[in-house]
Design a protein around this motif. Structure first.
Motif, PDB file in Angstrom:
ATOM      1  N   VAL A 160       0.839  -1.203   0.000  1.00  0.00           N
ATOM      2  CA  VAL A 160       0.000   0.000   0.000  1.00  0.00           C
ATOM      3  C   VAL A 160       0.872   1.251   0.000  1.00  0.00           C
ATOM      4  O   VAL A 160       0.643   2.198  -0.778  1.00  0.00           O
ATOM      5  N   MET A 161       1.872   1.288   0.854  1.00  0.00           N
ATOM      6  CA  MET A 161       2.766   2.446   0.910  1.00  0.00           C
ATOM      7  C   MET A 161       3.457   2.682  -0.428  1.00  0.00           C
ATOM      8  O   MET A 161       3.547   3.821  -0.922  1.00  0.00           O
ATOM      9  N   MET A 162       3.916   1.611  -1.047  1.00  0.00           N
ATOM     10  CA  MET A 162       4.625   1.763  -2.312  1.00  0.00           C
ATOM     11  C   MET A 162       3.670   2.120  -3.451  1.00  0.00           C
ATOM     12  O   MET A 162       4.036   2.865  -4.365  1.00  0.00           O
ATOM     13  N   GLN A 163       2.433   1.629  -3.391  1.00  0.00           N
ATOM     14  CA  GLN A 163       1.459   2.004  -4.412  1.00  0.00           C
ATOM     15  C   GLN A 163       1.109   3.474  -4.294  1.00  0.00           C
ATOM     16  O   GLN A 163       0.900   4.162  -5.303  1.00  0.00           O
ATOM     17  N   MET A 164       1.041   3.962  -3.067  1.00  0.00           N
ATOM     18  CA  MET A 164       0.831   5.397  -2.869  1.00  0.00           C
ATOM     19  C   MET A 164       1.925   6.195  -3.571  1.00  0.00           C
ATOM     20  O   MET A 164       1.660   7.216  -4.230  1.00  0.00           O
ATOM     21  N   MET A 165       3.154   5.709  -3.483  1.00  0.00           N
ATOM     22  CA  MET A 165       4.268   6.377  -4.165  1.00  0.00           C
ATOM     23  C   MET A 165       4.077   6.337  -5.687  1.00  0.00           C
ATOM     24  O   MET A 165       4.252   7.348  -6.380  1.00  0.00           O
ATOM     25  N   LEU A 166       3.710   5.167  -6.214  1.00  0.00           N
ATOM     26  CA  LEU A 166       3.514   5.056  -7.661  1.00  0.00           C
ATOM     27  C   LEU A 166       2.299   5.850  -8.131  1.00  0.00           C
ATOM     28  O   LEU A 166       2.226   6.240  -9.305  1.00  0.00           O
ATOM     29  N   ASN A 167       1.333   6.073  -7.226  1.00  0.00           N
ATOM     30  CA  ASN A 167       0.165   6.882  -7.569  1.00  0.00           C
ATOM     31  C   ASN A 167       0.475   8.368  -7.576  1.00  0.00           C
ATOM     32  O   ASN A 167      -0.435   9.183  -7.803  1.00  0.00           O
ATOM     33  N   GLY A 168       1.721   8.728  -7.316  1.00  0.00           N
ATOM     34  CA  GLY A 168       2.077  10.142  -7.259  1.00  0.00           C
ATOM     35  C   GLY A 168       1.749  10.782  -5.935  1.00  0.00           C
ATOM     36  O   GLY A 168       1.521  11.998  -5.847  1.00  0.00           O
ATOM     37  N   THR A 197      16.340  -2.316   1.158  1.00  0.00           N
ATOM     38  CA  THR A 197      16.452  -3.624   1.787  1.00  0.00           C
ATOM     39  C   THR A 197      16.531  -3.449   3.291  1.00  0.00           C
ATOM     40  O   THR A 197      16.741  -2.336   3.796  1.00  0.00           O
ATOM     41  N   GLY A 198      16.353  -4.571   3.999  1.00  0.00           N
ATOM     42  CA  GLY A 198      16.449  -4.542   5.446  1.00  0.00           C
ATOM     43  C   GLY A 198      17.347  -5.649   5.948  1.00  0.00           C
ATOM     44  O   GLY A 198      17.358  -6.759   5.395  1.00  0.00           O
ATOM     45  N   PHE A 199      18.097  -5.388   7.014  1.00  0.00           N
ATOM     46  CA  PHE A 199      19.075  -6.319   7.564  1.00  0.00           C
ATOM     47  C   PHE A 199      18.444  -7.649   7.968  1.00  0.00           C
ATOM     48  O   PHE A 199      19.088  -8.700   7.909  1.00  0.00           O
ATOM     49  N   THR A 200      17.179  -7.629   8.352  1.00  0.00           N
ATOM     50  CA  THR A 200      16.510  -8.843   8.818  1.00  0.00           C
ATOM     51  C   THR A 200      16.150  -9.794   7.688  1.00  0.00           C
ATOM     52  O   THR A 200      15.663 -10.890   7.934  1.00  0.00           O
ATOM     53  N   GLY A 201      16.386  -9.361   6.433  1.00  0.00           N
ATOM     54  CA  GLY A 201      16.072 -10.211   5.290  1.00  0.00           C
ATOM     55  C   GLY A 201      14.854  -9.745   4.528  1.00  0.00           C
ATOM     56  O   GLY A 201      14.052 -10.560   4.068  1.00  0.00           O
ATOM     57  N   THR A 202      14.724  -8.440   4.375  1.00  0.00           N
ATOM     58  CA  THR A 202      13.551  -7.866   3.728  1.00  0.00           C
ATOM     59  C   THR A 202      13.967  -7.000   2.553  1.00  0.00           C
ATOM     60  O   THR A 202      15.113  -6.568   2.441  1.00  0.00           O
ATOM     61  N   CYS A 203      13.014  -6.729   1.679  1.00  0.00           N
ATOM     62  CA  CYS A 203      13.218  -5.721   0.640  1.00  0.00           C
ATOM     63  C   CYS A 203      11.871  -5.296   0.092  1.00  0.00           C
ATOM     64  O   CYS A 203      10.879  -6.033   0.172  1.00  0.00           O
ATOM     65  N   VAL A 204      11.839  -4.098  -0.455  1.00  0.00           N
ATOM     66  CA  VAL A 204      10.665  -3.595  -1.140  1.00  0.00           C
ATOM     67  C   VAL A 204      11.146  -2.722  -2.292  1.00  0.00           C
ATOM     68  O   VAL A 204      12.041  -1.901  -2.129  1.00  0.00           O
ATOM     69  N   TRP A 205      10.587  -2.947  -3.481  1.00  0.00           N
ATOM     70  CA  TRP A 205      11.000  -2.211  -4.680  1.00  0.00           C
ATOM     71  C   TRP A 205       9.776  -1.772  -5.476  1.00  0.00           C
ATOM     72  O   TRP A 205       8.819  -2.534  -5.623  1.00  0.00           O
ATOM     73  N   ALA A 206       9.826  -0.555  -5.982  1.00  0.00           N
ATOM     74  CA  ALA A 206       8.774  -0.029  -6.856  1.00  0.00           C
ATOM     75  C   ALA A 206       9.405   0.414  -8.171  1.00  0.00           C
ATOM     76  O   ALA A 206      10.457   1.045  -8.176  1.00  0.00           O
ATOM     77  N   ASP A 207       8.742   0.072  -9.247  1.00  0.00           N
ATOM     78  CA  ASP A 207       9.226   0.369 -10.595  1.00  0.00           C
ATOM     79  C   ASP A 207       8.193   1.248 -11.289  1.00  0.00           C
ATOM     80  O   ASP A 207       7.158   0.754 -11.746  1.00  0.00           O
ATOM     81  N   PRO A 208       8.443   2.559 -11.382  1.00  0.00           N
ATOM     82  CA  PRO A 208       7.449   3.454 -11.989  1.00  0.00           C
ATOM     83  C   PRO A 208       7.275   3.252 -13.490  1.00  0.00           C
ATOM     84  O   PRO A 208       6.218   3.562 -14.034  1.00  0.00           O
ATOM     85  N   GLU A 209       8.277   2.724 -14.168  1.00  0.00           N
ATOM     86  CA  GLU A 209       8.160   2.505 -15.613  1.00  0.00           C
ATOM     87  C   GLU A 209       7.152   1.404 -15.924  1.00  0.00           C
ATOM     88  O   GLU A 209       6.407   1.490 -16.901  1.00  0.00           O
ATOM     89  N   ASN A 210       7.140   0.373 -15.106  1.00  0.00           N
ATOM     90  CA  ASN A 210       6.250  -0.770 -15.338  1.00  0.00           C
ATOM     91  C   ASN A 210       5.112  -0.855 -14.328  1.00  0.00           C
ATOM     92  O   ASN A 210       4.349  -1.823 -14.336  1.00  0.00           O
ATOM     93  N   ASN A 211       5.011   0.179 -13.464  1.00  0.00           N
ATOM     94  CA  ASN A 211       3.959   0.209 -12.433  1.00  0.00           C
ATOM     95  C   ASN A 211       3.950  -1.101 -11.659  1.00  0.00           C
ATOM     96  O   ASN A 211       2.924  -1.774 -11.533  1.00  0.00           O
ATOM     97  N   LEU A 212       5.115  -1.449 -11.119  1.00  0.00           N
ATOM     98  CA  LEU A 212       5.353  -2.756 -10.505  1.00  0.00           C
ATOM     99  C   LEU A 212       5.898  -2.588  -9.091  1.00  0.00           C
ATOM    100  O   LEU A 212       6.714  -1.702  -8.832  1.00  0.00           O
ATOM    101  N   ILE A 213       5.436  -3.445  -8.190  1.00  0.00           N
ATOM    102  CA  ILE A 213       5.919  -3.454  -6.804  1.00  0.00           C
ATOM    103  C   ILE A 213       6.288  -4.880  -6.433  1.00  0.00           C
ATOM    104  O   ILE A 213       5.572  -5.827  -6.762  1.00  0.00           O
ATOM    105  N   TYR A 214       7.388  -4.994  -5.733  1.00  0.00           N
ATOM    106  CA  TYR A 214       7.858  -6.303  -5.251  1.00  0.00           C
ATOM    107  C   TYR A 214       8.184  -6.179  -3.771  1.00  0.00           C
ATOM    108  O   TYR A 214       8.931  -5.296  -3.357  1.00  0.00           O
ATOM    109  N   VAL A 215       7.597  -7.068  -2.962  1.00  0.00           N
ATOM    110  CA  VAL A 215       7.852  -7.093  -1.522  1.00  0.00           C
ATOM    111  C   VAL A 215       8.356  -8.479  -1.142  1.00  0.00           C
ATOM    112  O   VAL A 215       7.762  -9.494  -1.527  1.00  0.00           O
ATOM    113  N   PHE A 216       9.443  -8.510  -0.410  1.00  0.00           N
ATOM    114  CA  PHE A 216       9.967  -9.769   0.140  1.00  0.00           C
ATOM    115  C   PHE A 216      10.234  -9.555   1.612  1.00  0.00           C
ATOM    116  O   PHE A 216      10.996  -8.649   1.999  1.00  0.00           O
TER     117      PHE A 216
END
Length: 986
Positions: free
Chosen positions: A869-877, A933-952
């Motif tokens: 949700v947070m990252m989609q807010m970013m991609l939504n401008g 990324t996060g030290f505990t083994g996390t990551c979150v990425w947003a791609d504005p060109e492809n309107n894509l979000i990846y959460v691990f």
């Protein structure tokens, strides 16, 4: 030569062939049974016809019922009929797809003349077969305004039919259901208005016939205004002829214009069309021949409704009813119960002149002509290998999802309550009546915090009173009314007491009722202010309903029937979405779900090699969550499994989803300037080596700050934490939570701040204009202080009030052990160095723990959906729901590369600048991608060109933070690249 010209020539040929040399005026219409190659078609018809004996020709008039779930005796019976009677075809009923396919191959091998294979599959082959998905029922389709979706459904059904070697679908139902008490049509009709029925029927028919399957309109001349079921009796329709022409026959006229290929005649008694006793329309020459063929000029195949139905079977013996139907003008005798007897009676009728042999021959050739059109001139056995997988493809699921989604109808919306807004100002609960509503509740909780309740249908008064008491403190109650039936005699399964419960709730709080079932059940809901029609109750509609309620999808449906003045045909319409996340299939946004499944192998590998005990992976494309899975367990030993609601320690993702968000929020509003220095906001830093640091340099990690400071080391002695810093229980002066049963002194945060400010900085390299890039946790300690000074509020409170609560993020928080069940939080390290205990529900980072669990660089927890949700807010401008949080200009500024020394933006991480190298992101991610990324083994990425979000999310630091297998084995980046492969990027 064009197909149109072929058809024109064929009209003349057929007229000469079948009218004894005289062209009948009734044939001066386009023949729907003509193929694209009519000369070859007629040649084949003549060839097959001439190869048949009279007995064999008569056999073509019959279709009998076949089942793929019955025993060998049934198979032998059908096989013998095919061989001895040269049957025209089979109509399959209950069974399974693989079994039916094998039987079809067997039966076709027995047949001298290729068999028509048909099915009564109004909502798809699942109406008769197991292991395949349902398409929506006709009433649901009637609410859909996009006719292309209905066409696509017909097209997909045709594909499935051809996979099963079938040629005729006894659909669509084109009855205008003008009587809400109709016991047999109801939800099987597209609606109660003739135009709605006609439009949808044409789209459905074209989808079938454009793709090689014969459509069949039923139940002629119209079964919509009855109160009896022709399966059990002979319904009487007393409407005058002009009304029948105006209403019931209207859809047929529209379908005939579009070359409908076949019609099914119902077992009805309609005195205005034939007043000779209690004659059934299926046995009436006035209806079948005079009305349908002569007055309406229909030239396609005419089928009886099933001849075993009591509407005709009670008054007519098997065989005899077949003859009567044939004499009335029907071409195909469906579900014949005694073919040998019927053939004998037909021959007697020919002999005594009641029907001519020429007329029989004409009908047989008509059937053969349709068989050629259906491809039976080039019959091929069914390929049974992988059949079930071919029947239910991802594309099938997309069509089904789109149809159900577009059908949802917001019938009443008092005070514009839907879609829900201002989530932080309301408390929500759900009540499922008549079903647990698991999917419904699950997806409601993806949008905000919900408490869920469920009761049985028609529960007793005590249960209702207890429910009223349980729900009294909630501002909004969403009721899922389930357990709805299709029986008007039983009020469609809706208990009056349950409706009264909803009305009692509505007197004191806002209530939204979602009707999961037949729209006619809304008769009892009159007066309710917020009613949404889902039309059916299944996992898909339960999943979609919350998306409509929260504006993740537009509501587009229009009620296709009139129930009462409040719920009349035409209510509903377009309700705009509010750019929240929706949920669907990968193929609905152009991703290949099969390729995404490769994520499973990578995640399972991570668990197998003990890179992490569990993980959660989520993918969003074009604002739609299309992949969300959980893997493994909370711990390596026997422990609860990870689920999509599992909450993880996000570690350094805190930097971008807490502190950086706050900085962007303030910068958007002109309350913070990235070109200013720290001392402009923190005057106490004047004269220190931190005061003149520019905010943009701090957030790009180019301010000369050291990478980190092991603060905890100053508070331990001889391997144990010092009693002057920590206590095992909260007490005056020691209220700062560090872990379970461990509280730091209240002044500990001041100590950390002092140690931070007094720390050394790295010198500017000789010849350089600024400090060297050093990734530092200290940046966010400093920026947290700036934010808290500007807003005069703790970071935790500011983020919760302005971001997390308004966005409905029920798990994104600091110090979750104090706010939610501990067993839903993934444990992190068994901290033998500092806290001497297993960490769970408290921040893993020692410095953040000493800070009270809320630090600018670490301390935030959340589930994957909340991060999305947070990252989609970013991609939504910067907007989400009804909120405008950050300006699009600010987002672009912060997330672009802001350094000549590194790949970083302001606060945000990015892929490596070198081509083909992703760094912490996947190699296939474009350079515009941003995340962390996060030290505990996390990551979150947003791609504005492809309107894509990846959460691990994972807890790779359990039980030992020195476990680096997740990084060494490229688990996170490999999954990121798989997502791009699913998009066709490689």
């Amino acid at each position: 030569m064009s197909s149109k010209l072929w058809r024109v020539l064929a009209i003349g040929i057929i007229g000469l062939t079948f009218s004894s040399g005289k062209l009948d005026e009734s044939l001066l219409v386009e023949d729907p049974l003509i193929s694209l190659d009519p000369i070859s078609q007629l040649t084949w018809v003549d060839s097959v016809f001439n190869s048949l004996t009279v007995e064999e020709r008569l056999g073509q008039l019959f279709m009998v019922a076949a089942y793929s779930n019955k025993d060998q005796d049934h198979v032998n019976e059908i096989s013998e009929l095919i061989k001895s009677e040269n049957l025209g075809g089979l109509i399959f009923f209950q069974g399974g797809p693989d079994r039916q396919a094998r039987l079809t191959n067997f039966y076709q091998a027995q047949a001298k003349t290729p068999l028509f294979i048909a099915m009564d599959a109004e909502w798809g082959i699942s109406m008769r077969l197991d292991s395949v998905p349902d398409f929506p029922k006709a009433m649901t389709l009637g609410a859909v305004q996009d006719e292309k979706l209905v066409y696509d459904m017909g097209k997909e059904m045709a594909r499935q039919f051809k996979e099963l070697g079938m040629h005729i679908n006894f659909a669509p139902v084109v009855d205008v259901n003008s009587n809400p008490n109709n016991p047999v049509i109801g939800y099987r009709a597209f609606g109660g208005e003739k135009e709605v029925v006609a439009q949808h029927a044409v789209s459905y028919m074209r989808g079938l016939q454009d793709n090689g399957v014969i459509a069949n309109a039923k139940h002629f001349p119209g079964h919509g205004d009855t109160e009896a079921d022709s399966h059990y009796s002979l319904p009487v329709i007393k409407n005058p002829e002009h009304q029948i022409w105006d209403v019931d026959l209207y859809p047929y006229q529209e379908l005939f214009k579009e070359n409908l290929m076949s019609v099914m005649v119902a077992h009805l008694n309609v005195p205005s069309l034939d007043d000779e006793g209690n004659i059934a329309t299926s046995l009436s020459k006035k209806v079948v021949t005079d009305l349908l063929q002569n007055r309406m000029n229909f030239q396609g195949l005419i089928f009886t409704d099933a001849l075993n139905m009591k509407g005709v079977a009670v008054a007519n013996a098997p065989g005899e009813v077949d003859l009567k139907a044939l004499l009335a003008g029907n071409d195909v005798l469906l579900y014949s119960q005694d073919v040998p007897k019927a053939k004998m009676l037909i021959k007697e009728a020919i002999a005594d002149g009641r029907i001519s042999e020429n007329e029989i021959d004409r009908r047989v050739k008509k059937i053969l002509k349709a068989k050629y059109w259906a491809g039976l001139n080039n019959y091929k056995p069914i390929n049974t290998f992988g059949l079930v997988d071919r029947l239910d493809t991802p594309e099938t699921d997309v069509i089904i999802e789109n149809l159900y989604a577009d059908a949802f109808t917001v019938a009443t919306n008092k005070d514009d309550l839907i879609p829900f807004k201002n989530l932080d100002l309301k408390s929500f609960a759900s009540l499922s009546i008549g079903d647990e509503g698991k999917e419904f509740q699950k997806y409601l909780s993806k949008y905000t915090k919900f408490e869920h309740f469920s009761i049985e249908k028609a529960a007793n008064e005590t249960t209702h009173n207890n429910t009223l008491k349980q729900l009294e403190d909630y501002d909004v109650v969403v009721v899922g009314l389930m357990g709805v039936t299709n029986s008007p005699r039983r009020k469609f399964g809706v208990a009056p007491a349950d409706v009264q419960l909803i009305k009692d709730l509505s007197k004191r709080q806002k209530v939204v009722t979602v009707l999961f079932g037949n729209a006619y059940a809304s008769e009892q809901l009159q007066g309710l202010g917020n009613v949404v029609f889902a039309y059916e109750n299944n996992e898909i509609t339960q999943k979609l309903a919350p998306q409509i309620l929260f504006g993740a999808r537009a509501a587009k449906g229009i009620l296709p029937v009139t129930v009462n003045p409040q719920f009349a045909q035409g209510v509903g319409g377009y309700l705009a979405p509010s750019n929240r996340l929706s949920y669907g299939t990968p193929e609905s946004v152009g991703l290949d779900g099969k390729i995404l499944e490769k994520i499973d192998a990578v995640a399972e590998k991570a668990i197998r090699i003990q890179a992490t005990p569990g993980a959660s992976v989520l993918v969003v494309k074009d604002g739609k969550v299309v992949f969300e899975k959980a893997y493994g367990k909370l711990e390596y030993k026997s422990s609860p499994a990870v689920n999509t609601e599992t909450v993880y320690d996000l570690a350094s993702i805190t930097k971008v989803l807490a502190t950086t968000q706050a900085v962007m929020f303030l910068e958007s509003r002109g309350e913070l300037d990235m070109s200013n220095s720290l001392q402009d906001y923190l005057p106490e830093l004047k004269g220190t080596n931190k005061g003149k640091m520019i905010l943009s340099d701090v957030m790009a990690h180019e301010a000369g700050l050291v990478a980190f400071i092991p603060y905890y080391a100053r508070t331990v002695e001889a391997g144990q934490w010092r009693g002057d810093y920590y206590k095992p229980a909260s007490s005056p002066g020691f209220t700062r939570p560090v872990s379970n049963d461990m509280y730091g002194m209240d002044a500990l945060r001041d100590s950390i701040w002092h140690w931070t400010i007094s720390s050394k900085i790295t010198p500017i390299p000789r010849g350089a204009s600024k400090h060297k890039y050093v990734y530092s946790d200290l940046t966010m300690y400093l920026m947290q202080a700036v934010v808290e000074r500007v807003v005069n509020q703790p970071l935790e409170s500011f983020m919760d009030q302005n971001f997390y609560a308004p966005l409905g993020l029920s798990t994104m928080t600091f110090n979750p052990a104090m706010k939610m069940p501990i067993d839903n939080i993934a444990p992190t390290e068994n901290d033998i160095t500092f806290r001497k205990r297993q960490i769970q529900g408290y921040v893993h980072d020692p410095g953040a723990a000493m800070f009270g669990g809320v630090a600018g660089h670490a301390g935030l927890f959340g589930k994957a959906n909340d991060l999305a949700v947070m990252m989609q807010m970013m991609l939504n401008g910067g907007s989400y729901g009804n909120l405008d949080l950050i300006s699009e200009e600010t987002i672009k500024k912060f997330t672009k590369n802001q350094s000549r020394q590194s790949r970083r933006g302001w606060g945000w991480d990015k892929p490596n600048t070198a081509s083909g190298s992703g760094g912490s992101a996947g190699d296939l991610a474009p350079k515009s991608t941003f995340g962390h990324t996060g030290f505990t083994g996390t990551c979150v990425w947003a791609d504005p060109e492809n309107n894509l979000i990846y959460v691990f999310l994972s807890n790779r630091v359990y039980p030992d933070a020195n476990n680096t297998k997740l990084l060494r084995e490229n688990i996170r980046t490999d999954i990121h690249d798989i997502i791009y492969e699913a998009m066709g990027k490689n």
